[in-house]
Design a protein around this motif. Structure first.
Motif, PDB file in Angstrom:
ATOM      1  N   ASP A  98       0.799  -1.430   0.157  1.00 56.26           N
ATOM      2  CA  ASP A  98       0.084  -0.388  -0.125  1.00 56.26           C
ATOM      3  C   ASP A  98       0.920   0.858   0.136  1.00 56.26           C
ATOM      4  O   ASP A  98       1.757   0.983   0.948  1.00 56.26           O
ATOM      5  CB  ASP A  98      -0.749  -0.161   1.461  1.00 56.26           C
ATOM      6  CG  ASP A  98      -2.131   0.775   1.038  1.00 56.26           C
ATOM      7  OD1 ASP A  98      -1.737   2.268   1.308  1.00 56.26           O
ATOM      8  OD2 ASP A  98      -3.196   0.726   0.690  1.00 56.26           O
ATOM      9  N   PRO A  99       0.727   2.397  -0.731  1.00 54.91           N
ATOM     10  CA  PRO A  99       1.869   3.592  -1.052  1.00 54.91           C
ATOM     11  C   PRO A  99       1.628   3.979   0.236  1.00 54.91           C
ATOM     12  O   PRO A  99       2.261   5.373   0.218  1.00 54.91           O
ATOM     13  CB  PRO A  99       1.655   4.244  -2.515  1.00 54.91           C
ATOM     14  CG  PRO A  99      -0.854   3.562  -2.731  1.00 54.91           C
ATOM     15  CD  PRO A  99      -0.407   1.925  -1.317  1.00 54.91           C
ATOM     16  N   ALA A 100       0.853   4.311   1.377  1.00 59.94           N
ATOM     17  CA  ALA A 100       0.381   5.152   2.212  1.00 59.94           C
ATOM     18  C   ALA A 100       0.966   4.261   3.298  1.00 59.94           C
ATOM     19  O   ALA A 100       0.821   4.525   4.495  1.00 59.94           O
ATOM     20  CB  ALA A 100      -1.276   4.995   2.976  1.00 59.94           C
ATOM     21  N   ILE A 101       1.526   2.641   3.109  1.00 59.65           N
ATOM     22  CA  ILE A 101       1.892   1.936   4.066  1.00 59.65           C
ATOM     23  C   ILE A 101       3.429   1.631   3.814  1.00 59.65           C
ATOM     24  O   ILE A 101       3.466   0.745   2.739  1.00 59.65           O
ATOM     25  CB  ILE A 101       0.758   1.215   4.799  1.00 59.65           C
ATOM     26  CG1 ILE A 101      -0.357   1.372   5.027  1.00 59.65           C
ATOM     27  CG2 ILE A 101       1.463   0.978   5.863  1.00 59.65           C
ATOM     28  CD1 ILE A 101      -1.690   0.596   5.087  1.00 59.65           C
ATOM     29  N   ASN A 102       3.999   1.628   4.656  1.00 59.73           N
ATOM     30  CA  ASN A 102       5.267   0.685   4.524  1.00 59.73           C
ATOM     31  C   ASN A 102       5.792   0.057   5.563  1.00 59.73           C
ATOM     32  O   ASN A 102       5.785   0.566   7.260  1.00 59.73           O
ATOM     33  CB  ASN A 102       6.427   2.394   4.282  1.00 59.73           C
ATOM     34  CG  ASN A 102       6.888   3.307   4.938  1.00 59.73           C
ATOM     35  OD1 ASN A 102       6.427   3.254   6.636  1.00 59.73           O
ATOM     36  ND2 ASN A 102       7.923   3.703   4.569  1.00 59.73           N
ATOM     37  N   TYR A 103       6.615  -0.688   6.012  1.00 63.47           N
ATOM     38  CA  TYR A 103       8.399  -1.358   6.780  1.00 63.47           C
ATOM     39  C   TYR A 103       9.281  -0.793   6.978  1.00 63.47           C
ATOM     40  O   TYR A 103      10.030  -0.680   5.603  1.00 63.47           O
ATOM     41  CB  TYR A 103       7.376  -2.356   7.056  1.00 63.47           C
ATOM     42  CG  TYR A 103       7.500  -2.845   5.415  1.00 63.47           C
ATOM     43  CD1 TYR A 103       9.102  -4.062   5.777  1.00 63.47           C
ATOM     44  CD2 TYR A 103       6.959  -3.092   4.149  1.00 63.47           C
ATOM     45  CE1 TYR A 103       9.289  -4.691   4.212  1.00 63.47           C
ATOM     46  CE2 TYR A 103       6.982  -3.970   3.682  1.00 63.47           C
ATOM     47  CZ  TYR A 103       8.446  -5.170   3.380  1.00 63.47           C
ATOM     48  OH  TYR A 103       8.543  -5.390   1.830  1.00 63.47           O
ATOM     49  N   HIS A 104       9.709  -1.348   7.381  1.00 65.76           N
ATOM     50  CA  HIS A 104      11.095  -0.952   7.809  1.00 65.76           C
ATOM     51  C   HIS A 104      12.150  -2.072   7.984  1.00 65.76           C
ATOM     52  O   HIS A 104      11.888  -2.614   9.203  1.00 65.76           O
ATOM     53  CB  HIS A 104      11.852   0.139   8.287  1.00 65.76           C
ATOM     54  CG  HIS A 104      11.765   1.439   7.972  1.00 65.76           C
ATOM     55  ND1 HIS A 104      12.200   2.368   7.460  1.00 65.76           N
ATOM     56  CD2 HIS A 104      10.643   1.974   8.110  1.00 65.76           C
ATOM     57  CE1 HIS A 104      11.626   3.881   6.952  1.00 65.76           C
ATOM     58  NE2 HIS A 104      10.559   3.395   7.527  1.00 65.76           N
ATOM     59  N   ASP A 105      13.307  -2.979   6.848  1.00 64.16           N
ATOM     60  CA  ASP A 105      13.202  -4.322   7.235  1.00 64.16           C
ATOM     61  C   ASP A 105      14.664  -4.542   8.589  1.00 64.16           C
ATOM     62  O   ASP A 105      15.323  -4.771   7.990  1.00 64.16           O
ATOM     63  CB  ASP A 105      13.338  -5.170   6.246  1.00 64.16           C
ATOM     64  CG  ASP A 105      13.666  -6.359   6.122  1.00 64.16           C
ATOM     65  OD1 ASP A 105      13.234  -6.834   7.106  1.00 64.16           O
ATOM     66  OD2 ASP A 105      14.362  -7.175   5.221  1.00 64.16           O
ATOM     67  N   GLU A 106      14.494  -3.817   9.665  1.00 67.70           N
ATOM     68  CA  GLU A 106      15.297  -3.586  10.463  1.00 67.70           C
ATOM     69  C   GLU A 106      14.717  -4.263  11.928  1.00 67.70           C
ATOM     70  O   GLU A 106      13.624  -3.437  12.161  1.00 67.70           O
ATOM     71  CB  GLU A 106      16.156  -2.383  10.308  1.00 67.70           C
ATOM     72  CG  GLU A 106      15.600  -0.737  10.501  1.00 67.70           C
ATOM     73  CD  GLU A 106      16.355   0.122  10.355  1.00 67.70           C
ATOM     74  OE1 GLU A 106      16.332   1.041  10.654  1.00 67.70           O
ATOM     75  OE2 GLU A 106      17.104  -0.046   9.074  1.00 67.70           O
ATOM     76  N   LEU A 107      15.776  -4.012  12.957  1.00 63.00           N
ATOM     77  CA  LEU A 107      15.805  -3.995  13.682  1.00 63.00           C
ATOM     78  C   LEU A 107      15.011  -3.296  15.342  1.00 63.00           C
ATOM     79  O   LEU A 107      15.332  -1.553  13.705  1.00 63.00           O
ATOM     80  CB  LEU A 107      16.850  -5.221  15.228  1.00 63.00           C
ATOM     81  CG  LEU A 107      17.210  -6.274  14.572  1.00 63.00           C
ATOM     82  CD1 LEU A 107      18.097  -6.747  14.956  1.00 63.00           C
ATOM     83  CD2 LEU A 107      15.394  -6.832  15.061  1.00 63.00           C
ATOM     84  N   TYR A 108      14.527  -2.755  15.711  1.00 61.46           N
ATOM     85  CA  TYR A 108      14.350  -1.579  16.969  1.00 61.46           C
ATOM     86  C   TYR A 108      15.744  -1.374  18.194  1.00 61.46           C
ATOM     87  O   TYR A 108      16.040  -2.257  18.865  1.00 61.46           O
ATOM     88  CB  TYR A 108      13.049  -1.492  17.520  1.00 61.46           C
ATOM     89  CG  TYR A 108      13.097  -0.879  18.363  1.00 61.46           C
ATOM     90  CD1 TYR A 108      13.373   1.059  18.361  1.00 61.46           C
ATOM     91  CD2 TYR A 108      11.772  -0.862  19.624  1.00 61.46           C
ATOM     92  CE1 TYR A 108      12.827   1.978  18.996  1.00 61.46           C
ATOM     93  CE2 TYR A 108      11.690   0.542  20.875  1.00 61.46           C
ATOM     94  CZ  TYR A 108      12.023   1.927  19.936  1.00 61.46           C
ATOM     95  OH  TYR A 108      11.018   2.428  21.373  1.00 61.46           O
ATOM     96  N   TYR A 109      16.076  -0.050  17.975  1.00 58.39           N
ATOM     97  CA  TYR A 109      17.580  -0.098  18.800  1.00 58.39           C
ATOM     98  C   TYR A 109      17.042   0.720  20.093  1.00 58.39           C
ATOM     99  O   TYR A 109      16.371   2.274  19.718  1.00 58.39           O
ATOM    100  CB  TYR A 109      18.632   0.259  17.631  1.00 58.39           C
ATOM    101  CG  TYR A 109      19.290  -0.681  17.207  1.00 58.39           C
ATOM    102  CD1 TYR A 109      20.181  -1.898  17.531  1.00 58.39           C
ATOM    103  CD2 TYR A 109      18.700  -0.242  15.928  1.00 58.39           C
ATOM    104  CE1 TYR A 109      20.936  -3.021  16.406  1.00 58.39           C
ATOM    105  CE2 TYR A 109      18.963  -1.635  14.732  1.00 58.39           C
ATOM    106  CZ  TYR A 109      19.856  -2.977  15.090  1.00 58.39           C
ATOM    107  OH  TYR A 109      20.023  -3.473  14.362  1.00 58.39           O
ATOM    108  N   TRP A 110      17.685   0.796  20.855  1.00 59.38           N
ATOM    109  CA  TRP A 110      17.965   1.364  21.780  1.00 59.38           C
ATOM    110  C   TRP A 110      19.417   1.710  22.258  1.00 59.38           C
ATOM    111  O   TRP A 110      20.015   1.112  22.598  1.00 59.38           O
ATOM    112  CB  TRP A 110      17.195   1.051  23.349  1.00 59.38           C
ATOM    113  CG  TRP A 110      16.029   0.727  23.138  1.00 59.38           C
ATOM    114  CD1 TRP A 110      14.933   0.628  21.962  1.00 59.38           C
ATOM    115  CD2 TRP A 110      14.740   0.563  24.297  1.00 59.38           C
ATOM    116  NE1 TRP A 110      13.179   0.279  22.488  1.00 59.38           N
ATOM    117  CE2 TRP A 110      13.748   0.556  23.893  1.00 59.38           C
ATOM    118  CE3 TRP A 110      14.945   0.484  26.082  1.00 59.38           C
ATOM    119  CZ2 TRP A 110      12.605   0.516  25.027  1.00 59.38           C
ATOM    120  CZ3 TRP A 110      13.377   0.830  26.833  1.00 59.38           C
ATOM    121  CH2 TRP A 110      12.671   0.123  26.106  1.00 59.38           C
ATOM    122  N   LYS A 111      19.581   2.826  22.023  1.00 59.79           N
ATOM    123  CA  LYS A 111      21.237   3.824  22.517  1.00 59.79           C
ATOM    124  C   LYS A 111      21.534   4.452  23.647  1.00 59.79           C
ATOM    125  O   LYS A 111      20.257   5.378  24.007  1.00 59.79           O
ATOM    126  CB  LYS A 111      21.572   4.438  20.920  1.00 59.79           C
ATOM    127  CG  LYS A 111      20.991   3.295  20.213  1.00 59.79           C
ATOM    128  CD  LYS A 111      21.523   3.876  18.511  1.00 59.79           C
ATOM    129  CE  LYS A 111      21.957   3.047  17.396  1.00 59.79           C
ATOM    130  NZ  LYS A 111      22.724   1.809  17.253  1.00 59.79           N
TER     131      LYS A 111
END
Length: 542
Positions: free
Chosen positions: A78-91
């Protein structure tokens, strides 16, 4: 901003509906669609005449992707939705990892763990879908001013929103069999029902900056948390072409001053954003809170979304919880209005959804306690502990948690019951796709390498038919089955818990799993009893 479709109702002439929904945001509109799809007459009441054009929520999880897919919204394409093929980091303040969360994987329910979107775009899509159903009346620019219910129905009095039209004295009356308040944190419906909130006394002010970079803007990592006591900061996508920064308001700071545009741009300087290369779409301070309503239904009325619960955004589950509410109410109200279910089934809406939402409120608050540390010594101690824990597990990301419904319409002795079901790719009906899209959703009776209908007595099959359920045999290619387990997902799932039979609910939650026909029949009867079917002879529970 785009106009919502609206039906102009004659002043003074009562409007009759099966369900009146107060609040036309994502939660109310999703519920209206679920009811409108089955021909129920719905009054969707929204106090504003135009869609609010600023972002609020920016993320949802795999369960919401699964729900949206029922409406034809494909989160993967869907052009209004995306995802990021990576982890979620806390730094930490030095940019070193103190936590890694798995926002990269595909969940067991068949969709990616996390998606990003622009809420006005999603609302526009939902409104457009709802407008396709002639049984849904959009009543915009009016707000509820009185509510009276009795054993037969609910009467709502609506008045013109004075902010929209200060001079108008227009009033409307809506008679409905049921009313749902999806009307936000200051819910009129909740207040008039006298439902009290349980407040955890959790308050943190954060500045939200929604940005539209002019051209490509790359952030690595794309989604992360800066746990710097000098200014805890969240940096995440805001949907295609957008970014969001969230800054904690520090003790002693004036939130209104921090939100001034000049100060907002100063905060963005380290990230390379200026007035010349980006548009500041929104600068607003929000108070993060943790609370829930003690009851979610009373008589012929129920509440959902922010009217029922508020949670800090650190787990990205606020809007998700509201859409789950709508999905849980949808199948119940459809069943009640069809005459299949007694309205007693609404009591399980409270018991199930309240405990589920409380889990995410507690979880979000725990995350906030880690993130919202402004004392340097306390932050240093936190960093040492979390780095040690991260190293001890060899820097493996932590998975997203699995949450179980509160007590309700599911067999607690069954493995995975009360949890979101596993979903795999199957071949069925001439199509290879996720199960929900290839087969459908509703009450689904699954059997692994066996036809599950053979396990039930005739009166149990009649109850399944009364619910509109389907019995599906899942097996390998080349066998006599209704759905081919293309990737072995169902075999791995059910063999792993020693089960051959599964009963899925219309909201994708597991009602029953069982290993033998006898076990399945017994647990099936338990669920039928909890469902409060109307005019159906129920088997005695052994």
């Amino acid at each position: 901003m785009s106009n919502k479709s609206s039906r102009i109702l004659p002043e003074g002439e009562p409007f009759h509906a099966d369900v009146a929904i107060v609040g036309g945001g994502p939660v109310g509109t999703l519920l209206a669609i679920l009811l409108g799809k089955t021909g129920k007459k719905v009054a969707l009441i929204e106090r504003w005449t135009e869609t609010y054009g600023r972002p609020r929520a920016v993320t949802y999880d795999h369960e919401i992707a699964r729900i949206l897919a029922v409406l034809g919204i494909d989160s993967e394409n869907d052009p209004a939705i995306n995802y990021h093929d990576e982890l979620y980091y806390w730094k930490d303040a030095n940019g070193e990892n103190i936590q890694i969360v798995d926002w990269q994987s595909t969940s067991a329910s068949g969709w990616r763990v996390r998606y990003w979107f622009n809420q006005p775009d999603l609302e526009k899509r939902l409104t457009g879908i709802s407008s396709q159903y002639p049984s849904i009346a959009h009543i915009n620019g009016f707000e509820a001013s009185d509510l009276v219910q009795d054993e037969h129905g609910v009467t709502l009095t609506l008045q013109r929103n004075p902010v929209e039209d200060a001079e108008s004295k227009a009033k409307l009356t809506v008679h409905a069999k049921y009313v749902v308040g999806a009307d936000g944190a200051n819910s009129f419906v909740r207040q008039v029902l006298g439902i009290e909130n349980e407040d955890k006394g959790y308050f943190f002010d954060w500045l939200i900056l929604d940005m539209i970079p002019h051209g490509e803007y790359v952030m690595e990592p794309a989604q992360w948390q800066l746990c710097d006591p000098r200014r805890p900061t969240t940096i995440v996508p805001g949907g295609p072409g957008r970014r969001r920064w969230e800054y904690m308001v520090l003790p002693g700071e004036n939130p209104a001053d921090l939100a001034l545009e000049d100060n907002a741009w100063k905060l963005l300087e380290p990230w390379g954003l200026t007035r010349e290369n980006a548009t500041l779409e929104r600068s607003a301070v929000y108070r993060f809170q943790a609370r829930w309503a003690r009851e979610w239904n009373a008589g012929r009325c129920a509440i959902a979304g922010d009217a029922a619960h508020l949670m800090p955004p650190f787990a990205g589950e606020g809007m998700c919880a509201g859409l789950r509410d709508a999905f849980a109410l949808g199948w119940r109200l459809n069943g009640v209005l069809d005459g299949t279910l007694s309205d007693k089934v609404l009591d399980s809406y409270t018991t199930e959804r309240l405990e589920h939402a409380k889990h995410y409120i507690d979880f979000s608050q725990q995350l906030g306690k880690i993130i919202c540390i402004s004392d340097p010594e306390e932050a240093a101690a936190r960093d040492r502990q979390m780095k040690a824990e991260l190293e001890a597990r060899n820097f493996e990301p932590v998975p997203t948690d699995i949450c179980q419904l509160g007590p309700g319409i599911w067999a607690p002795e069954s493995h995975h019951a009360g949890e979101l079901s596993v979903q795999g790719v199957v071949e069925a009906n001439g199509r290879k796709d996720r199960f929900d899209q290839a087969v459908g959703f509703g009450w689904m009776l699954l059997g692994l390498d066996t036809h599950p209908a053979d396990a039930l007595h005739p009166d149990q099959l009649r109850n399944l038919e009364r619910l509109g359920g389907q019995a599906i045999r899942i097996g390998q290619a080349g066998t006599s089955c209704d759905a081919v387990d293309s990737e072995g997902t169902y075999a791995r799932w059910l063999e792993g818990i020693g089960a051959r039979y599964v009963l899925l609910r219309p909201d994708f939650y597991v009602a029953v799993t069982a290993s033998t026909p006898e076990e399945f029949r017994h647990r099936f009867d338990r669920v039928i009893e909890q469902l409060c079917l109307n005019n159906v002879a129920e088997r005695a529970v052994a």
